[in-house]
Design a protein around this motif. Structure first.
Motif, mmCIF file in Angstrom:
data_model
loop_
_atom_site.group_PDB
_atom_site.id
_atom_site.type_symbol
_atom_site.label_atom_id
_atom_site.label_comp_id
_atom_site.label_asym_id
_atom_site.label_seq_id
_atom_site.Cartn_x
_atom_site.Cartn_y
_atom_site.Cartn_z
ATOM 1 N N ALA A 232 3.218 4.718 -3.190
ATOM 2 C CA ALA A 232 2.363 4.011 -4.154
ATOM 3 C C ALA A 232 1.025 3.751 -3.479
ATOM 4 O O ALA A 232 0.883 2.799 -2.725
ATOM 5 C CB ALA A 232 3.013 2.706 -4.595
ATOM 6 N N GLU A 233 0.064 4.615 -3.746
ATOM 7 C CA GLU A 233 -1.219 4.523 -3.070
ATOM 8 C C GLU A 233 -2.211 3.619 -3.783
ATOM 9 O O GLU A 233 -3.180 3.152 -3.183
ATOM 10 C CB GLU A 233 -1.819 5.929 -2.919
ATOM 11 C CG GLU A 233 -1.008 6.825 -1.986
ATOM 12 C CD GLU A 233 -1.601 8.203 -1.853
ATOM 13 O OE1 GLU A 233 -2.609 8.480 -2.532
ATOM 14 O OE2 GLU A 233 -1.066 9.011 -1.071
ATOM 15 N N SER A 234 -2.015 3.394 -5.074
ATOM 16 C CA SER A 234 -2.882 2.478 -5.806
ATOM 17 C C SER A 234 -2.059 1.715 -6.829
ATOM 18 O O SER A 234 -1.090 2.236 -7.383
ATOM 19 C CB SER A 234 -4.029 3.220 -6.490
ATOM 20 O OG SER A 234 -3.542 4.173 -7.413
ATOM 21 N N VAL A 235 -2.431 0.467 -7.052
ATOM 22 C CA VAL A 235 -1.663 -0.428 -7.912
ATOM 23 C C VAL A 235 -2.618 -1.149 -8.852
ATOM 24 O O VAL A 235 -3.570 -1.793 -8.399
ATOM 25 C CB VAL A 235 -0.893 -1.483 -7.078
ATOM 26 C CG1 VAL A 235 -0.026 -2.349 -7.994
ATOM 27 C CG2 VAL A 235 -0.047 -0.810 -6.009
ATOM 28 N N ALA A 236 -2.392 -1.032 -10.143
ATOM 29 C CA ALA A 236 -3.204 -1.717 -11.141
ATOM 30 C C ALA A 236 -2.456 -2.948 -11.632
ATOM 31 O O ALA A 236 -1.378 -2.831 -12.210
ATOM 32 C CB ALA A 236 -3.517 -0.790 -12.307
ATOM 33 N N VAL A 237 -3.017 -4.116 -11.382
ATOM 34 C CA VAL A 237 -2.389 -5.383 -11.760
ATOM 35 C C VAL A 237 -3.217 -6.006 -12.878
ATOM 36 O O VAL A 237 -4.369 -6.393 -12.671
ATOM 37 C CB VAL A 237 -2.311 -6.346 -10.560
ATOM 38 C CG1 VAL A 237 -1.747 -7.700 -10.980
ATOM 39 C CG2 VAL A 237 -1.467 -5.740 -9.452
ATOM 40 N N ILE A 238 -2.644 -6.087 -14.078
ATOM 41 C CA ILE A 238 -3.374 -6.551 -15.254
ATOM 42 C C ILE A 238 -2.805 -7.882 -15.720
ATOM 43 O O ILE A 238 -1.683 -7.960 -16.208
ATOM 44 C CB ILE A 238 -3.323 -5.501 -16.375
ATOM 45 C CG1 ILE A 238 -3.919 -4.181 -15.880
ATOM 46 C CG2 ILE A 238 -4.064 -5.994 -17.607
ATOM 47 C CD1 ILE A 238 -3.847 -3.040 -16.867
ATOM 48 N N ASN A 245 -6.908 -6.224 -11.676
ATOM 49 C CA ASN A 245 -7.246 -5.846 -10.305
ATOM 50 C C ASN A 245 -6.739 -4.449 -10.006
ATOM 51 O O ASN A 245 -5.763 -3.978 -10.605
ATOM 52 C CB ASN A 245 -6.603 -6.802 -9.290
ATOM 53 C CG ASN A 245 -6.943 -8.243 -9.537
ATOM 54 O OD1 ASN A 245 -8.064 -8.579 -9.911
ATOM 55 N ND2 ASN A 245 -5.972 -9.132 -9.335
ATOM 56 N N LEU A 246 -7.389 -3.837 -9.058
ATOM 57 C CA LEU A 246 -6.922 -2.566 -8.515
ATOM 58 C C LEU A 246 -6.763 -2.725 -7.016
ATOM 59 O O LEU A 246 -7.662 -3.226 -6.334
ATOM 60 C CB LEU A 246 -7.916 -1.444 -8.800
ATOM 61 C CG LEU A 246 -7.578 -0.089 -8.169
ATOM 62 C CD1 LEU A 246 -6.366 0.528 -8.850
ATOM 63 C CD2 LEU A 246 -8.765 0.858 -8.226
ATOM 64 N N PHE A 247 -5.605 -2.316 -6.493
ATOM 65 C CA PHE A 247 -5.341 -2.339 -5.055
ATOM 66 C C PHE A 247 -5.140 -0.899 -4.590
ATOM 67 O O PHE A 247 -4.255 -0.203 -5.093
ATOM 68 C CB PHE A 247 -4.097 -3.167 -4.746
ATOM 69 C CG PHE A 247 -4.237 -4.619 -5.083
ATOM 70 C CD1 PHE A 247 -4.691 -5.528 -4.135
ATOM 71 C CD2 PHE A 247 -3.910 -5.095 -6.351
ATOM 72 C CE1 PHE A 247 -4.819 -6.873 -4.437
ATOM 73 C CE2 PHE A 247 -4.035 -6.436 -6.665
ATOM 74 C CZ PHE A 247 -4.494 -7.330 -5.707
ATOM 75 N N ASN A 281 -1.517 -6.791 3.430
ATOM 76 C CA ASN A 281 -0.406 -5.964 3.902
ATOM 77 C C ASN A 281 0.694 -5.870 2.855
ATOM 78 O O ASN A 281 1.304 -4.814 2.679
ATOM 79 C CB ASN A 281 0.174 -6.540 5.187
ATOM 80 C CG ASN A 281 -0.846 -6.669 6.294
ATOM 81 O OD1 ASN A 281 -1.155 -7.771 6.731
ATOM 82 N ND2 ASN A 281 -1.385 -5.557 6.754
ATOM 83 N N ASN A 282 0.959 -6.991 2.176
ATOM 84 C CA ASN A 282 2.036 -7.068 1.185
ATOM 85 C C ASN A 282 1.481 -7.417 -0.186
ATOM 86 O O ASN A 282 0.618 -8.297 -0.305
ATOM 87 C CB ASN A 282 3.058 -8.143 1.572
ATOM 88 C CG ASN A 282 3.754 -7.856 2.876
ATOM 89 O OD1 ASN A 282 4.222 -6.742 3.108
ATOM 90 N ND2 ASN A 282 3.833 -8.858 3.746
ATOM 91 N N LEU A 283 2.000 -6.751 -1.211
ATOM 92 C CA LEU A 283 1.742 -7.135 -2.596
ATOM 93 C C LEU A 283 3.076 -7.449 -3.255
ATOM 94 O O LEU A 283 4.013 -6.651 -3.180
ATOM 95 C CB LEU A 283 1.079 -6.002 -3.383
ATOM 96 C CG LEU A 283 -0.209 -5.366 -2.865
ATOM 97 C CD1 LEU A 283 -0.651 -4.268 -3.823
ATOM 98 C CD2 LEU A 283 -1.305 -6.403 -2.687
ATOM 99 N N LEU A 284 3.164 -8.609 -3.894
ATOM 100 C CA LEU A 284 4.315 -8.947 -4.726
ATOM 101 C C LEU A 284 3.810 -9.124 -6.149
ATOM 102 O O LEU A 284 2.999 -10.021 -6.429
ATOM 103 C CB LEU A 284 4.990 -10.234 -4.248
ATOM 104 C CG LEU A 284 5.833 -10.132 -2.981
ATOM 105 C CD1 LEU A 284 6.268 -11.523 -2.518
ATOM 106 C CD2 LEU A 284 7.059 -9.244 -3.206
ATOM 107 N N VAL A 285 4.254 -8.257 -7.043
ATOM 108 C CA VAL A 285 3.864 -8.312 -8.453
ATOM 109 C C VAL A 285 5.112 -8.677 -9.237
ATOM 110 O O VAL A 285 6.031 -7.857 -9.392
ATOM 111 C CB VAL A 285 3.294 -6.969 -8.927
ATOM 112 C CG1 VAL A 285 2.822 -7.065 -10.378
ATOM 113 C CG2 VAL A 285 2.133 -6.534 -8.023
ATOM 114 N N LEU A 286 5.172 -9.919 -9.698
ATOM 115 C CA LEU A 286 6.391 -10.486 -10.272
ATOM 116 C C LEU A 286 6.173 -10.828 -11.738
ATOM 117 O O LEU A 286 5.171 -11.442 -12.100
ATOM 118 C CB LEU A 286 6.797 -11.746 -9.488
ATOM 119 C CG LEU A 286 6.854 -11.586 -7.964
ATOM 120 C CD1 LEU A 286 7.212 -12.918 -7.312
ATOM 121 C CD2 LEU A 286 7.841 -10.491 -7.553
#
Length: 389
Positions: A232-238, A245-247, A281-286
């Protein structure tokens, strides 16, 4: 792939609510059960116990300047587009983001050492969803007042937070003259020097012994755990139409670099103190249930249990989470019904609690540019406004 993942997550969510339940978890003065305990339904394997000198918020090795026996601190920070750039967030060990009202989000930045905390802000008012995340650590809570916000007023009272609840009447904040002419809520800041003076002058209790780390971390002296869900190289958090956001994973720094949606599209999230882009370093998307309190724009966030994603090292895993009441710690489990601990790799962490109706919007990508294009595909929603307090 995006829609299939959403369907899987929705099914897992239904199972999670039915099987995992909620309620408080018994802990020591840390966030995770003490070694050998079964508070989470599982004996923590001795081989996975972080070393005793692992830092509370990150699981990293404590340095010579680590504030041993000292209370952590959480600061409420503005995220209204016009108030950006923020200050101090690049140095936070943990950063929470949640929706508060009208579609907008706010941050709570958590630091290990309040005495050496950088300038942070702009500072905003308390919200109960953030306060509930801080209560298990009994850290200092910095905000510019609950004002007429009854949910958080009642919760602070119920938790008897007293001297740990820090507001401007203690002299901990100031208005930045360089922001003169901007809305007042964009101008308030705090820092470690002002907090330390207030703690000393008011004889506040800053001592706190954390019996374990905030999360169950892989020991820092072992190889990091490789997540098993895939790349998972990029993560879109809406969070809402306008607050997204984009990570993007940077292998050189082993961090997900954060960008935010604005009137100019996706732009790097910059710390005005040092001009550095925020990275984690860490993303938690809950995912969880959210709705407005009765006759209010304020958002209720459910802290029972649910499902989500954990991102680290350019990879991901599906996870389950559980919290419960304010004093219960946030726990991260593997994606089954056994409540088996999911071990995070040491480092700083971004935590997003997102309305489960946004499952259809959530996605990650291994194709360069795809998530960036989709995350930025939108317009500012003028209805996503903030309650002025």
């Amino acid at each position: 792939m995006k829609k299939l993942l959403s369907i899987i997550l929705a099914a897992v969510l239904m199972c999670s609510v039915a099987a995992c339940g909620g309620g408080d978890a018994s802990t020591s003065e840390g966030h995770i059960p003490a070694p050998g305990s079964q508070a989470s339904g599982e004996v923590v394997a001795e081989s996975h116990i972080p070393p005793s000198d692992a830092a509370y918020l990150t699981g990293l090795e404590k340095g010579s300047d680590y504030p041993e026996g000292q209370r952590v601190i959480g600061v409420m920070v503005n995220n209204i587009m016009g108030s950006r750039p923020t200050r101090g967030l690049s140095e936070a060990q943990v950063l929470y983001e949640m929706r508060v009202e009208g579609g907008i989000t706010r941050f709570m930045a958590v630091f290990e050492d309040y005495k050496n905390m950088p300038m942070v802000g702009s500072v905003r008012s308390a919200r109960d969803q953030f306060f509930q995340m801080l209560v298990p650590s009994y850290g200092f809570y910095v905000h510019d007042g609950p004002n007429q916000n009854q949910p958080v007023i009642q919760m602070i009272k119920d938790q008897e937070y007293g001297e740990f609840d820090l507001t401007p009447d203690l002299g901990i904040t100031w208005r930045d003259p360089e922001r003169a002419g901007m809305p007042l809520e964009y101008t308030e800041y705090t820092d470690g020097e002002h907090i330390a003076e207030a703690v000393e002058e008011n004889n506040l209790d800053d001592e706190r012994s954390y019996g374990s780390t905030m999360f169950a971390f892989t020991p820092y002296d072992e190889e990091p755990r490789q997540l098993e869900g895939g790349p998972a190289e990029s993560v879109a958090v809406i969070h809402s139409d306008s607050y997204r956001n984009l990570f993007e994973y940077d292998a050189a720094s082993n961090r997900y670099m954060m960008s935010q949606f604005s009137a100019n599209g996706m732009t790097p999230a910059i710390d005005e103190n040092n001009d550095e882009q925020l990275g984690f370093n860490n993303l938690l998307v809950l995912f969880t249930i959210m709705y407005n309190y009765t006759n209010s724009e304020l958002v209720y966030v459910g802290f029972d249990s649910g499902i989500g994603y954990y991102f680290n090292g350019g990879n991901f895993e599906l996870v389950r989470w559980k919290k419960g009441g304010p004093q219960a710690p946030l726990q991260i489990f593997v994606n089954d019904t056994t409540e088996t601990t999911n071990y995070l790799n040491p480092g700083n962490t971004y935590i997003a609690m997102i309305d489960d109706i946004r499952l259809e919007d959530f996605h990650y990508s291994v194709v360069e540019g795809t998530a960036a294009e989709e995350a930025a595909d939108g317009t500012i929603n003028p209805n996503e406004t903030e309650t002025e307090d």
